[in-house]
Scaffold this active site. Structure first.
Site, PDB file in Angstrom:
ATOM      1  N   PHE A   1     -59.212  60.886 -38.931  1.00 39.76           N
ATOM      2  CA  PHE A   1     -59.433  61.538 -40.156  1.00 39.76           C
ATOM      3  C   PHE A   1     -60.307  62.998 -39.776  1.00 39.76           C
ATOM      4  O   PHE A   1     -60.442  63.735 -40.683  1.00 39.76           O
ATOM      5  CB  PHE A   1     -60.605  60.618 -40.665  1.00 39.76           C
ATOM      6  CG  PHE A   1     -61.877  60.659 -40.001  1.00 39.76           C
ATOM      7  CD1 PHE A   1     -62.915  61.774 -40.539  1.00 39.76           C
ATOM      8  CD2 PHE A   1     -62.431  59.732 -39.494  1.00 39.76           C
ATOM      9  CE1 PHE A   1     -64.263  61.919 -40.025  1.00 39.76           C
ATOM     10  CE2 PHE A   1     -63.797  59.757 -38.845  1.00 39.76           C
ATOM     11  CZ  PHE A   1     -64.548  60.721 -39.077  1.00 39.76           C
TER      12      PHE A   1
ATOM     13  N   LYS B   1     -47.967  59.031 -38.698  1.00 41.37           N
ATOM     14  CA  LYS B   1     -48.902  58.016 -39.463  1.00 41.37           C
ATOM     15  C   LYS B   1     -50.396  58.546 -39.538  1.00 41.37           C
ATOM     16  O   LYS B   1     -51.090  58.563 -38.642  1.00 41.37           O
ATOM     17  CB  LYS B   1     -49.039  56.802 -38.700  1.00 41.37           C
ATOM     18  CG  LYS B   1     -49.153  55.469 -39.657  1.00 41.37           C
ATOM     19  CD  LYS B   1     -50.594  55.599 -40.461  1.00 41.37           C
ATOM     20  CE  LYS B   1     -51.736  55.247 -39.572  1.00 41.37           C
ATOM     21  NZ  LYS B   1     -52.950  55.465 -40.416  1.00 41.37           N
TER      22      LYS B   1
ATOM     23  N   SER C   1     -60.252  56.464 -32.023  1.00 40.25           N
ATOM     24  CA  SER C   1     -61.362  55.957 -31.661  1.00 40.25           C
ATOM     25  C   SER C   1     -60.878  55.348 -30.250  1.00 40.25           C
ATOM     26  O   SER C   1     -59.679  54.975 -30.314  1.00 40.25           O
ATOM     27  CB  SER C   1     -62.324  54.979 -32.312  1.00 40.25           C
ATOM     28  OG  SER C   1     -61.257  53.875 -32.829  1.00 40.25           O
TER      29      SER C   1
ATOM     30  N   CYS D   1     -64.315  65.471 -31.489  1.00 41.56           N
ATOM     31  CA  CYS D   1     -64.438  64.657 -30.347  1.00 41.56           C
ATOM     32  C   CYS D   1     -64.910  65.683 -29.089  1.00 41.56           C
ATOM     33  O   CYS D   1     -64.971  65.229 -27.973  1.00 41.56           O
ATOM     34  CB  CYS D   1     -63.174  64.360 -30.025  1.00 41.56           C
ATOM     35  SG  CYS D   1     -61.853  65.621 -29.836  1.00 41.56           S
TER      36      CYS D   1
ATOM     37  N   GLU E   1     -70.721  56.466 -28.885  1.00 42.04           N
ATOM     38  CA  GLU E   1     -70.287  57.510 -29.862  1.00 42.04           C
ATOM     39  C   GLU E   1     -70.869  57.386 -31.065  1.00 42.04           C
ATOM     40  O   GLU E   1     -70.782  56.347 -31.684  1.00 42.04           O
ATOM     41  CB  GLU E   1     -68.782  57.537 -29.887  1.00 42.04           C
ATOM     42  CG  GLU E   1     -68.329  58.755 -30.750  1.00 42.04           C
ATOM     43  CD  GLU E   1     -66.778  58.651 -30.602  1.00 42.04           C
ATOM     44  OE1 GLU E   1     -66.152  57.812 -30.957  1.00 42.04           O
ATOM     45  OE2 GLU E   1     -66.221  60.066 -30.651  1.00 42.04           O
TER      46      GLU E   1
HETATM   47  P1  NAD Z   1     -59.579  55.358 -35.628  1.00 40.56           P
HETATM   48  O1  NAD Z   1     -59.499  54.835 -34.484  1.00 40.56           O
HETATM   49  O2  NAD Z   1     -60.705  54.470 -36.615  1.00 40.56           O
HETATM   50  O3  NAD Z   1     -58.491  55.843 -36.461  1.00 40.56           O
HETATM   51  C1  NAD Z   1     -57.519  56.317 -35.875  1.00 40.56           C
HETATM   52  C2  NAD Z   1     -56.089  55.967 -36.355  1.00 40.56           C
HETATM   53  O4  NAD Z   1     -56.016  54.513 -36.122  1.00 40.56           O
HETATM   54  C3  NAD Z   1     -55.925  56.062 -38.018  1.00 40.56           C
HETATM   55  O5  NAD Z   1     -54.492  56.697 -38.261  1.00 40.56           O
HETATM   56  C4  NAD Z   1     -56.079  54.621 -38.331  1.00 40.56           C
HETATM   57  O6  NAD Z   1     -55.447  54.479 -39.471  1.00 40.56           O
HETATM   58  C5  NAD Z   1     -55.610  53.926 -37.306  1.00 40.56           C
HETATM   59  N1  NAD Z   1     -56.425  52.290 -37.126  1.00 40.56           N
HETATM   60  C6  NAD Z   1     -57.547  52.233 -37.529  1.00 40.56           C
HETATM   61  N2  NAD Z   1     -58.199  50.989 -36.940  1.00 40.56           N
HETATM   62  C7  NAD Z   1     -56.979  50.194 -36.560  1.00 40.56           C
HETATM   63  C8  NAD Z   1     -56.896  49.184 -35.901  1.00 40.56           C
HETATM   64  N3  NAD Z   1     -57.428  48.527 -35.907  1.00 40.56           N
HETATM   65  N4  NAD Z   1     -55.347  49.048 -35.636  1.00 40.56           N
HETATM   66  C9  NAD Z   1     -54.316  49.755 -35.610  1.00 40.56           C
HETATM   67  N5  NAD Z   1     -54.532  50.974 -36.096  1.00 40.56           N
HETATM   68  C10 NAD Z   1     -55.615  51.369 -36.637  1.00 40.56           C
HETATM   69  O7  NAD Z   1     -60.470  56.739 -35.706  1.00 40.56           O
HETATM   70  P2  NAD Z   1     -60.978  57.876 -36.842  1.00 40.56           P
HETATM   71  O8  NAD Z   1     -62.402  57.132 -37.219  1.00 40.56           O
HETATM   72  O9  NAD Z   1     -59.846  58.112 -37.739  1.00 40.56           O
HETATM   73  O10 NAD Z   1     -61.469  59.194 -35.703  1.00 40.56           O
HETATM   74  C11 NAD Z   1     -62.445  59.349 -35.222  1.00 40.56           C
HETATM   75  C12 NAD Z   1     -62.312  58.884 -33.706  1.00 40.56           C
HETATM   76  O11 NAD Z   1     -61.101  59.694 -33.057  1.00 40.56           O
HETATM   77  C13 NAD Z   1     -63.680  59.545 -32.807  1.00 40.56           C
HETATM   78  O12 NAD Z   1     -63.724  58.247 -31.902  1.00 40.56           O
HETATM   79  C14 NAD Z   1     -63.176  60.617 -32.289  1.00 40.56           C
HETATM   80  O13 NAD Z   1     -63.828  60.920 -30.949  1.00 40.56           O
HETATM   81  C15 NAD Z   1     -61.905  60.282 -31.808  1.00 40.56           C
HETATM   82  N6  NAD Z   1     -61.006  61.665 -31.721  1.00 40.56           N
HETATM   83  C16 NAD Z   1     -60.683  62.032 -30.474  1.00 40.56           C
HETATM   84  C17 NAD Z   1     -60.030  63.162 -30.272  1.00 40.56           C
HETATM   85  C18 NAD Z   1     -59.539  63.151 -28.790  1.00 40.56           C
HETATM   86  O14 NAD Z   1     -58.874  64.275 -28.429  1.00 40.56           O
HETATM   87  N7  NAD Z   1     -59.871  62.399 -27.865  1.00 40.56           N
HETATM   88  C19 NAD Z   1     -59.975  63.989 -31.222  1.00 40.56           C
HETATM   89  C20 NAD Z   1     -59.928  63.773 -32.646  1.00 40.56           C
HETATM   90  C21 NAD Z   1     -60.866  62.533 -32.775  1.00 40.56           C
END
Ligand code: NAD
Length: 484
Positions: free
Chosen positions: A149, A173, A226, A281, A375
């Site tokens: 997000f 997605k 995440s 991140c 985090e």
């Molecule tokens: P998230 O992991 O909740 O969601 C990411 C994606 O996974 C979304 O498209 C979501 O629909 C999907 N998803 C969520 N739960 C799922 C599940 N149980 N099974 C399968 N798919 C699922 O992450 P978020 O809250 O959208 O984003 C924030 C996180 O992203 C933070 O932890 C941040 O550090 C990380 N992030 C990392 C980087 C990097 O470069 N390492 C960059 C941006 C964000």
């Protein structure tokens, strides 16, 4: 509703459906602005089907022609800067300057995609008399990108230009929390001349992601989100023998030495922890203050206290995120930490239902506290005191994450010492947010990334292509040897 219901984008058209849907919120006002469909394996099947049909035509289009789409797309990102930034602000909450920076970064990523023909021409060598070996790169086929997000426009553009310019057809997605920007990206790419089926967008959550992981027609997945979900996607995607590059969460440490430049350090550390409401991140999360650094901390407190929620700092993404972040602060305080700047209960006049938090600085945090290890993903900086640089490095090294680390110092020797020893994929000196810019690649270490390679820049070329090694012998003088 301010925006029509979000639709999947399949084979060049937005598709109406009757799927169950979730509300999409504007986090500044806590108001529902749209609905997002929760796709199932059926929508993923359809997306893969039309991507598969588009692949022969797109992959056999010369790369020099493929990138023309991205030259036009880049110009459109710039021409529509205000509108795209406003859409990011609408669904993610970022303040205007941050949203504009995000779109400009997407344009810069596209610029790298446009340069790919200059850097993928392959290699050729006469390896023996009359015998030539060459390497050429080929696209993988249908690939997928799953995004979080916090950067609704930029993170999809980590994968879109490179994966597609290299000849793949992509299923995107987006995060169900911020689905609006992706639709606009698809419209711009269509206008820029991207053929039908080369980009598909399937909205949804867990079910759509699992269908992508399991689909036999998808060759590779880039995931950003995440660590918890990165592990799920990495395990499930590789179980069906896909290539997976899964970027996870972070807990970035900034090591501040007593000789650091006062104003620059204080303003950079506060900007790093509070920019995008701490939902980056690459955001600073832990400051390891080495020896006598009270003067820098005082200056940081002044900087943070001057920040006005709603003007200088946007909301966090949801009411749950706000409650979770406030819970971390309250728990640390109860555990004996000292809250120097308290962002809890921030109120923005006229936007009382927004999910606002002010910047928060917490001193005297112990490395064993939850807030020092997990985090938080909000505008919260914890300060851990250390006696010397080795103790500071040990604190950084103990983290299970490893996205970014930085050191603030005027000493070249200390800077090099920390850069070599920090256990992170991206390190900085006197830089709060050490994001490598193209052609350098983005990617962390440890539990911040699973899989080989990096997601942007040169590193992405290996991920989105496979190499073919070709050996030819045309010269009759080549004779007979062990290669015959
Ligand atoms: P998230 O992991 O909740 O969601 C990411 C994606 O996974 C979304 O498209 C979501 O629909 C999907 N998803 C969520 N739960 C799922 C599940 N149980 N099974 C399968 N798919 C699922 O992450 P978020 O809250 O959208 O984003 C924030 C996180 O992203 C933070 O932890 C941040 O550090 C990380 N992030 C990392 C980087 C990097 O470069 N390492 C960059 C941006 C964000």
């Amino acid at each position: 509703m301010k925006y029509p219901a979000v639709a999947n984008y399949l084979n060049g058209s937005f598709v109406e459906d009757t799927l169950p849907a979730l509300d999409v919120y504007n986090p500044s006002e806590g108001r529902v602005i749209s609905r997002v469909p929760l796709s199932t394996h059926r929508e993923v099947d359809r997306a893969v089907e039309s991507a598969r049909e588009a692949f022969p035509g797109w992959s056999s289009t010369p790369i020099k022609e493929r990138v023309q789409v991205f030259y036009r797309y880049k110009a459109m990102l710039e021409a529509h800067l205000d509108e795209l930034a406003a859409l990011i602000t609408e669904e993610n909450g970022k303040i205007a300057s941050e949203a504009r920076a995000e779109v400009l970064k997407a344009a810069e990523l596209t610029e790298f995609g446009c340069s790919l023909p200059q850097i993928v021409p392959g290699e050729v060598l006469e390896v023996s008399r009359g015998v030539e070996c060459r390497i050429e790169r080929f696209p993988l086929g249908v690939v997928a990108a799953i995004t979080p997000f916090n950067f609704p426009n930029m993170v999809p553009n980590w994968s879109i230009p490179n994966a597609i310019a290299l000849g793949n057809c992509l299923v995107l997605k987006p995060s169900e929390l911020v689905p609006l920007s992706a639709g606009r990206i698809a419209e711009l790419l269509r206008e820029a001349g991207l053929p039908e089926g080369v980009l598909q967008i399937v909205h949804g959550g867990r079910e759509a992601v699992e269908a992508i992981c399991d689909h036999p027609g998808i060759q590779a997945i880039s995931f950003v989100g995440s660590t918890k979900v990165a592990k799920i996607v990495y395990r499930r995607g590789t179980a069906t023998l896909k290539r997976v590059l899964a970027l996870g969460g972070a807990k970035n440490h900034l090591i501040v030495m007593p000789d650091a430049d006062l104003d620059m350090t204080a303003s950079n550390v506060v900007a790093s922890m509070s920019g995008c409401a701490g939902q980056r991140c690459m955001a600073a999360s832990v400051m390891v203050a080495v020896d006598k650094t009270d003067h820098i901390i005082r200056c940081m407190v002044e900087h943070a206290q001057r920040m006005v929620p709603g003007r200088d700092i946007g909301p966090v993404i949801s009411a749950e995120a706000k409650a979770r972040i406030e819970g971390y602060i309250t728990e640390a305080e109860a555990g004996g930490a000292e809250v120097l700047v308290d962002g809890r209960n921030a109120r923005v006049p006229g936007r009382e239902d927004g999910y606002y938090l002010g910047p928060t600085i917490i001193d005297r945090v112990r490395p064993d506290m939850r807030i020092a290890q997990e985090e938080v993903f909000g505008p919260v900086l914890v300060i851990i005191r250390s006696r010397d640089v080795d103790e500071a490095i040990a604190v950084e090294n103990a983290s299970r994450y490893g996205n970014a680390a930085s050191v603030f110092t005027e000493s070249g020797g200390i800077a090099r010492y920390v850069m070599e020893r920090a256990s992170a994929g991206m390190v900085g000196v006197n830089v709060g947010v050490p994001v490598p810019r193209e052609p350098f690649s983005f990617g962390g270490w440890n539990e911040s990334k699973f899989g080989v390679g990096d997601i942007t820049g040169r590193g992405s070329i290996e991920f989105w292509t496979r190499s073919k090694k070709m050996t030819t012998k045309w010269n009759r003088e080549a004779g007979v040897n062990w290669m015959s």
